[in-house]
Scaffold this active site. Sequence first.
Site, mmCIF file in Angstrom:
data_model
loop_
_atom_site.group_PDB
_atom_site.id
_atom_site.type_symbol
_atom_site.label_atom_id
_atom_site.label_comp_id
_atom_site.label_asym_id
_atom_site.label_seq_id
_atom_site.Cartn_x
_atom_site.Cartn_y
_atom_site.Cartn_z
ATOM 1 N N SER A 1 -12.037 24.026 19.207
ATOM 2 C CA SER A 1 -13.453 24.404 19.197
ATOM 3 C C SER A 1 -13.757 25.679 19.967
ATOM 4 C CB SER A 1 -14.298 23.262 19.765
ATOM 5 O OG SER A 1 -13.874 22.921 21.071
ATOM 6 N N GLY B 1 -11.870 19.899 18.251
ATOM 7 C CA GLY B 1 -11.286 18.596 18.518
ATOM 8 C C GLY B 1 -9.808 18.486 18.243
ATOM 9 N N ASN C 1 -7.068 20.640 24.082
ATOM 10 C CA ASN C 1 -7.036 19.221 23.714
ATOM 11 C C ASN C 1 -5.642 18.610 23.792
ATOM 12 O OD1 ASN C 1 -9.838 19.252 23.076
ATOM 13 N ND2 ASN C 1 -9.352 20.192 21.103
ATOM 14 N N ASP D 1 -21.390 22.515 28.703
ATOM 15 C CA ASP D 1 -20.251 21.993 29.458
ATOM 16 C C ASP D 1 -19.451 23.151 30.021
ATOM 17 O OD1 ASP D 1 -18.674 22.992 27.321
ATOM 18 O OD2 ASP D 1 -18.836 21.103 26.244
ATOM 19 N N HIS E 1 -17.257 25.243 26.363
ATOM 20 C CA HIS E 1 -17.779 25.913 25.165
ATOM 21 C C HIS E 1 -18.840 26.951 25.523
ATOM 22 C CE1 HIS E 1 -16.316 21.890 23.865
ATOM 23 N NE2 HIS E 1 -15.711 22.649 22.963
#
Length: 273
Positions: free
Chosen positions: A46, A84, A116, A237, A240
């Site tokens: 992402s 993700g 991730n 957050d 991002h």
Amino acid sequence: MHTKNRDMPDKKNPVRLILISAFIVLTSFVLFKPKEKPTLFLIGDSTVKNGKGKGDGAQWGWGSVIGEYFDTTKIKVENRALGGTSSRTYRSKGLWDAVLKDLKPGDFVIMQFGHNDGSPLDDTARARGTIKGTGDETKEIYNPITKQQEVVHTYGWYLTQFIRETKAKGAIPIVCSPVPRNNWENGTLKRGSGGYEKWAEETAVSAGAYFINLNKLVSDQYDAIGETKVRSFFPADHTHTNYEGAKINAASVAGGIRSVKGLKLSSYLNTKN
């Protein structure tokens, strides 16, 4: 007695004239067919493409704006990243197979994974993690998402497969270390050295890919901008960015491309950026 020249077209035979004309047109098209533009494929998570890549929730990945730094009359940019995903699930979901299908000689692939990959190997939420490092270690797990047994490899192993398969297609692989998160200590952004940044570089070197230390390039930019301003780039957050942050990250990618010796992709960058 006059003999008709057999090499002269028969003006009384219109069908023959039409066939000759059609042959000339088709031959000209084949000889002067425009060369197909190369494609730059982006694969990653992402931080490369957030959501649908259109600013969902005011969050943008750098891959959504990197096209502004290229001369798109000469190269096509396709952002195939998916939020993700890890280096493991980008393969297991079939996303890499779709890229491979379209990949042709002279294309480029920029890959950026890592955010991730530190997730659990076999949790019931996503089961997307990879084994830390670049070695040949494996672990067989039961994947509760696919409900099948699966052999999980290291982060470096998955990157190596991307690199080898890109090169086998006659395309050029470029590895980026992950962009940094919005974590600060004493006014300095925390770097990712010693983890995925290091493993990304080691894999690029061992597998024969170009490497851009995006973690360092972006971190240096953020330090220069300052903690207060940079924090405003992260609306939800610590991972991002908003559009302004994505532009800085994309500019760092473009700068990295320019700085890598022998990387032909730099010739497709806009001179104004």
